[in-house]
Design an enzyme around this catalytic site. Structure first.
Site, PDB file in Angstrom:
ATOM      1  N   HIS A  98       0.840  -1.213   0.000  1.00 33.74           N
ATOM      2  CA  HIS A  98       0.000   0.000   0.000  1.00 33.74           C
ATOM      3  C   HIS A  98       0.869   1.254   0.000  1.00 33.74           C
ATOM      4  O   HIS A  98       2.015   1.245   0.453  1.00 33.74           O
ATOM      5  CB  HIS A  98      -0.902   0.006   1.234  1.00 33.74           C
ATOM      6  CG  HIS A  98      -0.108   0.014   2.514  1.00 33.74           C
ATOM      7  ND1 HIS A  98       0.461   1.165   3.022  1.00 33.74           N
ATOM      8  CD2 HIS A  98       0.272  -0.991   3.332  1.00 33.74           C
ATOM      9  CE1 HIS A  98       1.137   0.862   4.111  1.00 33.74           C
ATOM     10  NE2 HIS A  98       1.048  -0.444   4.319  1.00 33.74           N
ATOM     11  N   GLU A 204      -2.105  -7.324   7.266  1.00 33.28           N
ATOM     12  CA  GLU A 204      -0.766  -7.154   7.851  1.00 33.28           C
ATOM     13  C   GLU A 204      -0.654  -8.016   9.113  1.00 33.28           C
ATOM     14  O   GLU A 204      -1.670  -8.391   9.708  1.00 33.28           O
ATOM     15  CB  GLU A 204      -0.532  -5.669   8.166  1.00 33.28           C
ATOM     16  CG  GLU A 204       0.833  -5.323   8.763  1.00 33.28           C
ATOM     17  CD  GLU A 204       2.033  -5.762   7.920  1.00 33.28           C
ATOM     18  OE1 GLU A 204       2.158  -6.973   7.612  1.00 33.28           O
ATOM     19  OE2 GLU A 204       2.867  -4.903   7.589  1.00 33.28           O
TER      20      GLU A 204
END
Ligand SMILES: *[C@@H]1O[C@H](CO)[C@@H](O)[C@H](O)[C@H]1NC(C)=O
Ligand SMILES: *[C@@H]1O[C@H](CO)[C@@H](O)[C@H](O)[C@H]1NC(C)=O
Ligand SMILES: *[C@@H]1O[C@H](CO)[C@@H](O)[C@H](O)[C@H]1NC(C)=O
Ligand SMILES: *[C@@H]1O[C@H](CO)[C@@H](O)[C@H](O)[C@H]1NC(C)=O
Ligand SMILES: *[C@@H]1O[C@H](CO)[C@@H](O)[C@H](O)[C@H]1NC(C)=O
Length: 402
Positions: A98, A204
């Protein structure tokens, strides 16, 4: 969500009762799989995402055509699959980190020791909010760099766009995927419609940091109503609780389970599915090899087919590192917004692997209850009166709406 309803009992069981998939990185195709490439200086936009200029076995199959490197690579990928036995598949994964989020900006601002020991446990600092962090303006620009690079690679190289898309459920990953692939210049050149599947297994690493707590399923549906959310995705985040964090071993098991869904959606049937649940009753869920009431076969990933050869996964620094470990790729740390292509060979091995059942795969870590001594290079050096603690963080005991 009330954190107090969670106990610290939790467990994980990963059982490979039927088959095991052996993932390996096929080297020699990308600069990033070469040990002499330095990840800290490598720029994925410098040359064809890192694709090496070379010949392939399959070049002789189309001698008269003047094809680009990426077109020949795609022919080689098809060739590898055509030559492979039925239990072997080759796929190209584009793993995208990201763009910069507010948590990344805050880590830079406070320095990593102070961020890890204190600030990361807060939801923000009054100016910036980093719980399930959104993209910063710089992060939006990084996603636009990726978008423009894809478009340029199509123009110059006729690159084959992904056949299927996945995203982590964190806001920063969802928005990065959206900004990279939904804009107008791309819509006519995509290989398949951009309808990503949101997959828990690609989030994550679950640490104590509030940036690792995801929002609800309803929130994600509201943000991107057209996208697919994998079956079994819970309304609330059942993994993050702010006291214990996932170990890298646990993270690798769930990254592997997510890859299994991507590679063998028709055959895996959840036999590898990882069952990580925090129990609110004090009883660990799905532990110790016994039948688990909450365990049901994972559904096939929507859109995943054996013929899908090019896969885009928008995820995170730690999660991409975990995927690289699972596929035996050398460590390759990405900067925010960067993309790495990896060629993977996946082989189904029929012999059952020993069932791995383990507990305590989430561990507490120490932090300070006040801003720490920031000059510390590593570990938590708290202010003189305060020692590092590993119990619930006081600031999190009240729910902060966001
Ligand atoms: C996985 O594949 C690699 C390369 O083909 C091989 O060296 C390794 O032994 C295999 N591992 C297992 C567990 O089969
Ligand atoms: C092949 O393609 C390249 C790049 O598009 C071009 O420069 C070259 O002139 C072409 N060669 C032939 C023989 O068409
Ligand atoms: C909060 O953190 C951001 C970095 O994310 C920083 O730019 C800002 O100055 C900080 N605000 C305060 C009040 O310290
Ligand atoms: C998705 O991307 C489009 C195109 O850039 C943009 O207009 C839209 O606001 C984005 N959606 C979200 C929820 O960020
Ligand atoms: C997976 O499930 C489908 C339908 O439920 C079944 O036909 C198939 O045999 C199963 N595959 C495996 C490997 O168990």
């Amino acid at each position: 969500m009330k954190l107090s309803t969670f106990t610290t009992s939790l467990a994980l069981s990963a059982s490979a009762s039927a088959k095991f998939i052996n993932y390996t990185t096929v080297t020699g195709y990308f600069a990033q799989d070469d040990p002499s490439t330095d990840p800290s200086t490598f720029d994925y936009t410098s040359h064809n995402f890192g694709l090496l200029d070379r010949t392939y076995e399959s070049d002789t199959l189309h001698p008269s055509k003047n094809l680009t490197q990426w077109q020949r690579f795609h022919a080689q990928l098809q060739y590898l699959n055509a030559q492979a036995p039925a239990h072997v598949q080759y796929k190209l994964l584009f793993l995208g980190r990201h763009g910069e989020g507010w948590h990344n900006a805050a880590e830079d601002y406070y320095g990593t020791p102070a961020w890890n020991c204190y600030w990361s446990l807060l939801t923000g600092n009054g100016t910036a909010t980093w719980k399930d962090a959104d993209l910063t303006p710089a992060g939006i620009e990084q996603a636009e760099v990726a978008r423009d690079y894809w478009a340029a690679q199509y123009k110059e190289q006729r690159i084959h766009f992904p056949d299927v898309y996945y995203s982590s459920p964190m806001t920063r990953a969802l928005k990065t995927a959206n900004l990279t692939f939904t804009t107008q210049p791309l819509s006519s050149i995509l290989a398949a419609p951009f309808i990503p599947t949101v997959k828990e297994g690609f989030r994550e690493g679950v640490s104590l940091h509030t940036c690792d707590e995801r929002r609800t399923k309803s929130y994600i549906q509201g943000l991107f109503p057209e996208w697919i959310i994998e079956e079994g995705f819970t309304e609330e985040d059942e993994l993050w609780e702010g006291i214990k964090g996932e170990t890298s071993e646990t993270q690798d098991l769930r990254s592997r389970a997510a890859l299994d869904d991507v590679f063998f959606p028709e055959t895996v049937n959840g036999s590898f599915s990882i069952n990580v649940k925090r129990s609110s009753t004090g009883r660990p869920a799905g532990v110790c090899g016994g039948p688990s009431p909450s365990h049901s076969p994972a559904p096939p990933a929507q859109g995943g087919k054996a013929s899908d050869l090019v896969i885009s996964i928008t995820a995170h620094s730690g999660e991409i590192s975990s995927i690289l470990r699972v596929i035996g790729h050398q460590a390759f740390k990405l900067s925010t917004g960067a993309v790495i292509p990896v060629l993977i060979r996946a082989e189904e091995i029929s012999e059952p692997q020993p069932t791995t059942t383990t507990t305590a795969l989430f561990t507490p870590s120490a932090y300070c209850t006040a801003p720490p001594v920031t000059s510390a290079a590593s570990g938590c050096v708290c202010q003189s009166s305060a020692a590092p603690v590993t119990t619930g963080f006081p600031a999190l005991s009240t729910e902060t709406p966001y």
